[in-house]
Write a protein that holds these residues in place. Structure first.
Motif, mmCIF file in Angstrom:
data_model
loop_
_atom_site.group_PDB
_atom_site.id
_atom_site.type_symbol
_atom_site.label_atom_id
_atom_site.label_comp_id
_atom_site.label_asym_id
_atom_site.label_seq_id
_atom_site.Cartn_x
_atom_site.Cartn_y
_atom_site.Cartn_z
ATOM 1 N N LEU A 151 0.445 -1.398 0.038
ATOM 2 C CA LEU A 151 -0.440 0.493 0.040
ATOM 3 C C LEU A 151 0.791 1.093 0.069
ATOM 4 N N ALA A 152 2.615 0.688 0.459
ATOM 5 C CA ALA A 152 2.659 2.332 0.981
ATOM 6 C C ALA A 152 3.071 2.960 -1.191
ATOM 7 N N THR A 153 2.887 2.555 -1.690
ATOM 8 C CA THR A 153 3.562 2.717 -3.129
ATOM 9 C C THR A 153 2.199 3.317 -3.826
ATOM 10 N N ASP A 154 0.938 3.213 -2.713
ATOM 11 C CA ASP A 154 0.427 4.273 -3.729
ATOM 12 C C ASP A 154 -0.500 3.556 -5.098
ATOM 13 N N PRO A 155 0.042 1.995 -4.965
ATOM 14 C CA PRO A 155 -0.906 1.657 -6.276
ATOM 15 C C PRO A 155 -2.127 1.130 -6.846
ATOM 16 N N ASP A 156 -2.084 1.864 -8.577
ATOM 17 C CA ASP A 156 -3.860 2.089 -8.829
ATOM 18 C C ASP A 156 -3.795 0.527 -8.462
ATOM 19 N N VAL A 157 -3.296 -0.763 -8.709
ATOM 20 C CA VAL A 157 -4.042 -2.407 -8.511
ATOM 21 C C VAL A 157 -3.362 -3.560 -7.219
ATOM 22 N N LEU A 158 -4.383 -2.864 -6.229
ATOM 23 C CA LEU A 158 -3.621 -4.211 -5.261
ATOM 24 C C LEU A 158 -3.729 -5.160 -5.519
ATOM 25 N N LEU A 159 -2.863 -6.535 -5.664
ATOM 26 C CA LEU A 159 -3.222 -7.807 -5.872
ATOM 27 C C LEU A 159 -2.547 -8.129 -3.929
ATOM 28 N N LEU A 160 -4.047 -9.456 -3.799
ATOM 29 C CA LEU A 160 -4.026 -9.821 -2.528
ATOM 30 C C LEU A 160 -3.889 -11.074 -3.269
ATOM 31 N N ASP A 161 -3.029 -12.606 -2.841
ATOM 32 C CA ASP A 161 -2.841 -13.538 -3.311
ATOM 33 C C ASP A 161 -3.042 -14.088 -1.515
ATOM 34 N N GLU A 162 -4.296 -14.505 -1.597
ATOM 35 C CA GLU A 162 -4.133 -15.495 0.142
ATOM 36 C C GLU A 162 -3.779 -14.485 0.581
ATOM 37 N N PRO A 163 -3.800 -14.106 1.373
ATOM 38 C CA PRO A 163 -2.737 -13.051 2.285
ATOM 39 C C PRO A 163 -3.265 -13.672 4.132
ATOM 40 N N PHE A 164 -3.712 -14.118 4.730
ATOM 41 C CA PHE A 164 -4.685 -14.519 5.908
ATOM 42 C C PHE A 164 -3.806 -16.179 5.648
ATOM 43 N N THR A 165 -3.246 -16.780 4.680
ATOM 44 C CA THR A 165 -2.524 -18.271 3.824
ATOM 45 C C THR A 165 -1.965 -18.599 5.725
ATOM 46 N N GLY A 166 -1.684 -19.357 6.149
ATOM 47 C CA GLY A 166 -1.138 -19.595 7.284
ATOM 48 C C GLY A 166 -0.890 -19.098 8.713
ATOM 49 N N LEU A 167 -1.397 -18.078 8.607
ATOM 50 C CA LEU A 167 -1.692 -17.482 10.321
ATOM 51 C C LEU A 167 -2.602 -17.934 11.095
ATOM 52 N N ASP A 168 -2.540 -18.029 12.868
ATOM 53 C CA ASP A 168 -3.169 -18.336 13.698
ATOM 54 C C ASP A 168 -4.970 -17.442 13.384
ATOM 55 N N VAL A 169 -6.163 -18.553 13.299
ATOM 56 C CA VAL A 169 -7.650 -17.905 13.365
ATOM 57 C C VAL A 169 -7.564 -16.796 14.524
ATOM 58 N N SER A 170 -7.454 -16.665 15.417
ATOM 59 C CA SER A 170 -7.348 -15.269 15.918
ATOM 60 C C SER A 170 -6.426 -14.583 15.138
ATOM 61 N N VAL A 171 -5.210 -14.349 14.832
ATOM 62 C CA VAL A 171 -4.303 -13.365 14.506
ATOM 63 C C VAL A 171 -5.592 -13.181 13.162
ATOM 64 N N GLN A 172 -6.263 -13.774 11.813
ATOM 65 C CA GLN A 172 -6.765 -13.979 10.813
ATOM 66 C C GLN A 172 -7.676 -13.226 11.088
ATOM 67 N N MET A 173 -8.815 -13.149 12.377
ATOM 68 C CA MET A 173 -9.591 -12.407 12.214
ATOM 69 C C MET A 173 -9.033 -11.070 12.503
ATOM 70 N N ALA A 174 -7.925 -10.145 13.287
ATOM 71 C CA ALA A 174 -7.788 -8.926 13.532
ATOM 72 C C ALA A 174 -7.254 -8.662 12.787
ATOM 73 N N LEU A 175 -6.788 -9.567 11.487
ATOM 74 C CA LEU A 175 -5.269 -8.696 10.231
ATOM 75 C C LEU A 175 -7.137 -8.663 9.687
ATOM 76 N N ARG A 176 -8.243 -9.995 9.259
ATOM 77 C CA ARG A 176 -9.105 -9.136 8.682
ATOM 78 C C ARG A 176 -9.962 -7.879 8.146
ATOM 79 N N LEU A 177 -9.960 -7.318 10.169
ATOM 80 C CA LEU A 177 -10.467 -6.291 10.367
ATOM 81 C C LEU A 177 -9.584 -4.982 9.893
ATOM 82 N N GLU A 178 -8.347 -4.736 9.973
ATOM 83 C CA GLU A 178 -7.748 -4.208 9.776
ATOM 84 C C GLU A 178 -7.008 -3.873 8.575
#
Length: 338
Positions: A151-178
């Motif tokens: 996000l810091a590059t101010d992209p025109d297109v942001l591509l997110l390839d399964e960004p929560f994979t491998g994270l604990d469930v509680s971490v996934q929930m918090a990061l999903r909200l953020e």
């Protein structure tokens, strides 16, 4: 500091028609400010689609954004932010230098790039980790750095390839909200590859379903969940899906009655087959039955015990015609009633 820089192409629609070898042929559009979730089974071509836009694989076709074909633009000049599963941070750089990297690579001065990077680390609540190397970060912290870097590059297109994979469930929930909070403010286009129905239903404005490298369905999350057109999506949202001529029939597992003998009554749809699995599912017992197609059925533990349900046992499944949803199998086909 402005939350996002709005680029010349960042307020334009993306019109794409991509062909990646013989694996993917997908045509779709995405509006500025839109989050488009890309879902489908393993091997459907989801990651290939993102990698094509990022310039990581050979691709034919076009991806026009703001009058400019991204596929004809040198990779380093594409305003694309990419977040991989598994973070993939530069191991020799600090969190701060990782986030500043994209802007530094574009020729921006260190002081300005680091100022933006610190702001993004602050937004993700990890400013105190600026000096740490990736090996000193937890999985959730590292993925926050990876998303901040994109996000810091101010992209025109942001591509997110399964960004929560491998994270604990509680971490996934918090990061999903953020992430959801940042995506709501993002003026560009975001494509989110996910295997999780929660991500598709809560983070996206529209859902694009890939199946065998082709677009099988596109629509708002609630619409796709209510009338799935592939078995993979039906399973994601907990529905049974049965083809019936030009129509599809969808129904919930708790709408299914299980019996040992063929049910009576012309108003019932019925299937027969052996039980594949028996497993707890909340307060119920869930069966998977090989009934051409495989179907799910929920019943009470007492009913399961009374019927002696075990894997391999032949059973009949039935559902009232009034308990199923019937609609056209093809995109745009009119529903034929309930």
């Amino acid at each position: 500091m402005a939350r996002y820089a709005v680029n010349a192409t960042g307020t334009k629609k993306l019109v794409a028609d991509l062909r990646v070898a013989d694996r993917v042929h997908a045509a779709f559009t995405a509006e500025p400010g839109e989050v488009l979730a890309v879902i489908g089974p393993n091997g459907a071509g989801k990651s290939s689609l993102l990698h094509a836009l990022a310039g990581l694989v050979d691709v034919d076709g076009s991806a026009v954004l703001g009058g400019i074909d991204m596929l004809r633009t040198p990779v380093r000049e594409r305003r694309v932010g990419l977040v991989f599963q598994g973070q993939l941070l530069f191991p020799h750089l600090s969190a701060l230098d990782n986030v500043a990297f994209g802007r530094r690579a574009r020729g921006e001065g260190r002081q300005a790039a680091e100022a933006v990077a610190r702001d993004w680390l602050e937004r993700f609540g990890i400013a105190e980790l600026a000096g740490r190397k990736p090996r000193e970060l937890s999985g959730g912290q590292a993925q926050r750095v990876a998303i901040a870097r994109a996000l810091a590059t101010d992209p025109d297109v942001l591509l997110l390839d399964e960004p929560f994979t491998g994270l604990d469930v509680s971490v996934q929930m918090a990061l999903r909200l953020e992430l959801g909070r940042h995506l709501r403010d993002f003026p560009g286009i975001a494509l989110l590859v996910t295997h999780d129905a929660i991500d598709a239903l809560t983070l996206s404005d529209r859902v694009l379903v890939l199946d065998d490298g082709r677009v099988a369905q596109v629509g708002p999350p609630a619409e796709v969940a209510a009338e799935p057109r592939t078995r993979h999506v039906a399973r994601l949202v907990g529905l049974n899906l049965v083809p019936d001529g030009d129509d599809l029939i969808a129904f919930t597992p708790d709408a299914v009655t299980v019996s040992l003998h063929e049910p009576e009554g012309s108003s019932r749809l019925r299937w027969q087959g052996p039980i594949a699995t028996v497993a707890p599912h909340g307060d119920a017992v869930r069966l998977m039955v090989h009934a051409s197609p495989d179907l799910l059925a929920d019943l009470t533990p007492a009913a399961a015990a009374e019927l002696g349900l075990v894997p391999g046992k032949e059973v009949w499944l039935s559902a009232k015609a009034t308990a199923v949803s019937r609609y056209g199998a093809r995109e745009g086909a009119a529903p034929t009633g309930r």
